[in-house]
Design a protein around this motif. Structure first.
Motif, PDB file in Angstrom:
ATOM      1  N   ASN A  10       4.285  -0.809   1.187  1.00 43.00           N
ATOM      2  CA  ASN A  10       4.499  -2.246   0.938  1.00 43.00           C
ATOM      3  C   ASN A  10       3.254  -3.078   1.253  1.00 43.00           C
ATOM      4  OD1 ASN A  10       7.076  -2.306  -0.033  1.00 43.00           O
ATOM      5  ND2 ASN A  10       8.051  -2.580   1.968  1.00 43.00           N
ATOM      6  N   LEU A  11       2.641  -2.836   2.446  1.00 35.98           N
ATOM      7  CA  LEU A  11       1.525  -3.671   2.877  1.00 35.98           C
ATOM      8  C   LEU A  11       0.258  -3.381   2.056  1.00 35.98           C
ATOM      9  CD1 LEU A  11       0.410  -5.858   4.683  1.00 35.98           C
ATOM     10  CD2 LEU A  11      -0.032  -4.140   6.449  1.00 35.98           C
ATOM     11  N   GLY A  12      -0.015  -2.091   1.820  1.00 39.29           N
ATOM     12  CA  GLY A  12      -1.196  -1.731   1.022  1.00 39.29           C
ATOM     13  C   GLY A  12      -1.131  -2.355  -0.361  1.00 39.29           C
ATOM     14  N   LYS A  13       0.045  -2.296  -0.962  1.00 36.77           N
ATOM     15  CA  LYS A  13       0.223  -2.893  -2.296  1.00 36.77           C
ATOM     16  C   LYS A  13       0.066  -4.404  -2.246  1.00 36.77           C
ATOM     17  CE  LYS A  13       2.957   0.875  -4.139  1.00 36.77           C
ATOM     18  NZ  LYS A  13       4.294   1.482  -4.043  1.00 36.77           N
ATOM     19  N   ALA A  14       0.550  -5.007  -1.145  1.00 39.44           N
ATOM     20  CA  ALA A  14       0.433  -6.463  -0.992  1.00 39.44           C
ATOM     21  C   ALA A  14      -1.036  -6.871  -0.854  1.00 39.44           C
ATOM     22  CB  ALA A  14       1.241  -6.936   0.217  1.00 39.44           C
ATOM     23  N   VAL A  15      -1.812  -6.113  -0.061  1.00 42.88           N
ATOM     24  CA  VAL A  15      -3.242  -6.422   0.082  1.00 42.88           C
ATOM     25  C   VAL A  15      -3.925  -6.285  -1.280  1.00 42.88           C
ATOM     26  CG1 VAL A  15      -5.434  -5.625   1.084  1.00 42.88           C
ATOM     27  CG2 VAL A  15      -3.408  -5.832   2.539  1.00 42.88           C
ATOM     28  N   GLU A  16      -3.589  -5.228  -2.006  1.00 46.79           N
ATOM     29  CA  GLU A  16      -4.171  -5.031  -3.344  1.00 46.79           C
ATOM     30  C   GLU A  16      -3.868  -6.246  -4.237  1.00 46.79           C
ATOM     31  OE1 GLU A  16      -2.269  -2.032  -5.775  1.00 46.79           O
ATOM     32  OE2 GLU A  16      -4.197  -1.481  -6.690  1.00 46.79           O
ATOM     33  N   LYS A  17      -2.623  -6.698  -4.200  1.00 49.65           N
ATOM     34  CA  LYS A  17      -2.213  -7.819  -5.062  1.00 49.65           C
ATOM     35  C   LYS A  17      -2.957  -9.101  -4.696  1.00 49.65           C
ATOM     36  CE  LYS A  17       2.016  -9.688  -7.079  1.00 49.65           C
ATOM     37  NZ  LYS A  17       3.480  -9.536  -7.157  1.00 49.65           N
ATOM     38  N   VAL A  18      -2.968  -9.435  -3.394  1.00 51.49           N
ATOM     39  CA  VAL A  18      -3.626 -10.675  -2.962  1.00 51.49           C
ATOM     40  C   VAL A  18      -5.136 -10.590  -3.231  1.00 51.49           C
ATOM     41  CG1 VAL A  18      -4.120 -12.193  -0.997  1.00 51.49           C
ATOM     42  CG2 VAL A  18      -1.852 -11.161  -1.225  1.00 51.49           C
ATOM     43  N   ALA A  19      -5.740  -9.425  -2.941  1.00 47.58           N
ATOM     44  CA  ALA A  19      -7.191  -9.267  -3.141  1.00 47.58           C
ATOM     45  C   ALA A  19      -7.560  -9.380  -4.616  1.00 47.58           C
ATOM     46  CB  ALA A  19      -7.655  -7.927  -2.579  1.00 47.58           C
ATOM     47  N   GLU A 254       6.640 -24.160  11.801  1.00 49.24           N
ATOM     48  CA  GLU A 254       7.608 -23.348  11.060  1.00 49.24           C
ATOM     49  C   GLU A 254       6.884 -22.569   9.980  1.00 49.24           C
ATOM     50  OE1 GLU A 254      10.787 -25.552   9.276  1.00 49.24           O
ATOM     51  OE2 GLU A 254      11.883 -23.719   8.818  1.00 49.24           O
ATOM     52  N   LEU A 255       7.162 -21.297   9.917  1.00 48.49           N
ATOM     53  CA  LEU A 255       6.527 -20.423   8.940  1.00 48.49           C
ATOM     54  C   LEU A 255       7.641 -19.742   8.145  1.00 48.49           C
ATOM     55  CD1 LEU A 255       3.689 -19.179   8.221  1.00 48.49           C
ATOM     56  CD2 LEU A 255       4.231 -17.380   9.852  1.00 48.49           C
ATOM     57  N   SER A 256       7.541 -19.808   6.808  1.00 46.49           N
ATOM     58  CA  SER A 256       8.562 -19.181   5.957  1.00 46.49           C
ATOM     59  C   SER A 256       7.896 -18.325   4.904  1.00 46.49           C
ATOM     60  CB  SER A 256       9.392 -20.241   5.221  1.00 46.49           C
ATOM     61  OG  SER A 256      10.089 -21.034   6.121  1.00 46.49           O
ATOM     62  N   MET A 257       8.506 -17.195   4.605  1.00 40.88           N
ATOM     63  CA  MET A 257       7.935 -16.338   3.563  1.00 40.88           C
ATOM     64  C   MET A 257       9.051 -15.621   2.822  1.00 40.88           C
ATOM     65  SD  MET A 257       6.671 -13.759   6.525  1.00 40.88           S
ATOM     66  CE  MET A 257       6.903 -15.057   7.735  1.00 40.88           C
ATOM     67  N   THR A 258       8.893 -15.450   1.519  1.00 34.09           N
ATOM     68  CA  THR A 258       9.862 -14.629   0.784  1.00 34.09           C
ATOM     69  C   THR A 258       9.436 -13.167   0.855  1.00 34.09           C
ATOM     70  OG1 THR A 258       8.664 -14.929  -1.290  1.00 34.09           O
ATOM     71  CG2 THR A 258      10.426 -16.504  -0.822  1.00 34.09           C
ATOM     72  N   SER A 259       8.157 -12.921   1.212  1.00 32.86           N
ATOM     73  CA  SER A 259       7.676 -11.544   1.328  1.00 32.86           C
ATOM     74  C   SER A 259       6.799 -11.397   2.558  1.00 32.86           C
ATOM     75  CB  SER A 259       6.887 -11.151   0.079  1.00 32.86           C
ATOM     76  OG  SER A 259       6.129  -9.978   0.349  1.00 32.86           O
ATOM     77  N   ASN A 260       7.358 -10.728   3.564  1.00 34.97           N
ATOM     78  CA  ASN A 260       6.641 -10.447   4.810  1.00 34.97           C
ATOM     79  C   ASN A 260       5.305  -9.726   4.532  1.00 34.97           C
ATOM     80  OD1 ASN A 260       6.035  -9.787   7.469  1.00 34.97           O
ATOM     81  ND2 ASN A 260       8.145  -9.304   7.997  1.00 34.97           N
ATOM     82  N   PRO A 261       5.279  -8.630   3.725  1.00 35.04           N
ATOM     83  CA  PRO A 261       3.993  -7.952   3.505  1.00 35.04           C
ATOM     84  C   PRO A 261       2.968  -8.815   2.764  1.00 35.04           C
ATOM     85  CG  PRO A 261       5.790  -6.840   2.317  1.00 35.04           C
ATOM     86  CD  PRO A 261       6.415  -7.844   3.203  1.00 35.04           C
ATOM     87  N   LEU A 262       3.391  -9.649   1.815  1.00 34.82           N
ATOM     88  CA  LEU A 262       2.417 -10.484   1.103  1.00 34.82           C
ATOM     89  C   LEU A 262       1.795 -11.524   2.033  1.00 34.82           C
ATOM     90  CD1 LEU A 262       3.898 -11.120  -2.489  1.00 34.82           C
ATOM     91  CD2 LEU A 262       1.690 -10.070  -1.947  1.00 34.82           C
TER      92      LEU A 262
END
Lengths: 310, 310
Positions: A10-19, A254-262
């Motif tokens: 999940n996290l590796g894919k999220a880093v790839e997406k954001v990068a 307050e911090l909100s996210m729909t995706s913790n890994p992203l």
């Protein structure tokens, strides 16, 4: 910035997406134990050594803390590294091991750099220096640690645990009052075929995780767990308060996210800028975000940032 | 920590009050141009030189920015100093002047250390490194700069200006949308004996402060201004937002105070810890809070803080 990604969950894919959305970042390679598919080049972790000098920061995205505990110090012998290590009790040991690797290899590292530990640690450090009272709440969201604790109970096939703030505790925190009720509710969704009453009792007795905390256990099918309880959304709140005579001061983050890994990926990419600064200033060690000056998070010079942000 | 206070207006008195509640802080002296009365020892500013080596940090609390622009660099030639200088356009010049004094005298300084610039600058630096969108709102509270601009209008005897966030702009910021309406309303309370229609028009035409912004002007008596519009309360909000495809991330930081000077004093006292760290590490220069690592705000070691805050 030329980056590498170690681990492709999940996290590796999220880093790839954001990068990949940032044109100033180039993904040199994704390094994984198992064979993975991506539009970016993929390699085995063993092949990483061939990229020495060709990657500015290696993003450590392995799934389990156990992997990071060995991989981050190992990779830090060759590359600058960043991770979101989050096993609270083992942070000092992790920092020391990674720092030792950095010193021998002239590399730089930032560890424990997710939203908590990470961004929330920084907020706690700043607010608690100014205010006399600071309380954190997590959720509503699925807690990996608590879910794993439930899964270890005999007879449990699979499980998810939601951490839910207790509104009564939040109301006290908003006023800066001592919290004399449970801070969080623990909602467990469990897949099991038999001994359900026993399982429920066993869960509620797990020390540190559930004992003495308001815990609910609901048995559902594997299908329902997989389809209805797979959300990556999470939330966190920090309340601070002080008063002097009749004057009062408060802050609320307050911090909100729909995706913790992203969101974790976005935080890792911001703090990767600080690693480049560490290299520039010959700081060959491992830091947590607590030690990172806010200016290091940006490309711009201190002079330009002072103009823009002050 | 042994401290001195230069200037004994609202802020100087607030620093004295907050410091006197902390048993680890000793107020060595209050230094003022005019004769002042306090339970702590008071001296003229000229007498400060006699306390060289006897004060760890000098708190620069003079009322006007013009005073700080000359006093902070002057006092930095003898003492470590902290101030809440807030004339945005002149911050780079101030930093340079104070920094130069520190270099020659082996002293350390932190400037622009109120709630904005200061705490809010730090929050902006961190949030804007993670999120793609960050917007700040100030108020409801009295703005000194805007009040002064009104007072300069011909015929105005006295005035106060409240900065009030526009709820429509706030609603857009919460969703991370571009703000295409005025961010703040400007509510002016003015004391004047004549030419009220002309004064109102003149105020609304002041560039940078009121021109093109929704501004209301109400004429009241000096007595009403003094009794009903003397609140030191203020508030600030920072909204951040990002989205990637259908995923969204947001943060909201809210700061409230019934006394602007008392909160500024609490922030100054927190950041004074960082000055002691600068001295320990031989950093003889002037920094803004943007350059201060969060760990420097605490007495404890990095190791202890990592355990407690990470």
């Amino acid at each position: 910035m030329k980056i590498g990604i170690v681990g492709y969950g999940n996290l590796g894919k999220a880093v790839e997406k954001v990068a990949s959305l940032n044109k100033d970042i180039r993904i040199v390679g994704i390094f994984s134990r198992r064979k993975v598919e991506s539009t970016n080049p993929t390699y085995t972790i063993e092949e990483a050594k061939n990229f020495k000098g060709k990657i500015d920061v290696m993003f450590m995205c392995s799934g389990s803390e156990r992997d990071l505990a060995t991989q981050t110090p190992e990779i830090a012998k060759m590359f600058n590294v960043i991770d979101s290590f989050d096993t609270h009790a083992k942070i000092p040991e992790h920092l020391e091991k990674v720092g030792k690797a950095c010193k021998t290899a002239n590399t730089s590292a930032i560890v424990c750099c997710g939203w908590d530990p990470g961004l929330f640690s920084v907020m706690r450090a700043i607010y608690s220096s100014i205010f006399d009272y600071t309380e954190c709440f997590w959720g509503k969201g699925i807690s990996l640690g608590h879910s794993n604790a439930v899964r270890k109970v005999d007879g449990v096939i699979d499980a998810k645990q939601y951490t839910v703030p207790n509104p009564k505790a939040v109301a006290l925190a908003k006023k800066g009052l001592p919290i004399n009720v449970a801070k969080h509710f623990r909602e467990c969704y469990v897949v099991a075929n038999e001994k359900k009453a026993e399982i429920e009792q066993s869960i509620k007795k797990i020390p540190n995780y559930f004992l003495g905390q308001p815990t609910s256990v609901k048995f559902i099918s594997q299908k329902e767990l997989d389809t209805k309880h797979n959300s990556l959304a999470h939330q966190g709140n920090i309340y601070s308060y002080s008063n002097i005579d009749s004057d009062a001061f408060s802050s609320h983050f307050e911090l909100s996210m729909t995706s913790n890994p992203l969101l974790t990926a976005k935080i890792l990419l911001a703090y990767a800028n600080a690693i480049l600064k560490m290299q520039k200033f010959n700081i060959y060690s491992a830091l947590t975000p607590l030690e990172v000056p806010p200016v290091w998070l940006h490309d711009l010079s201190v002079k330009e940032l002072t103009k823009t942000l002050c």
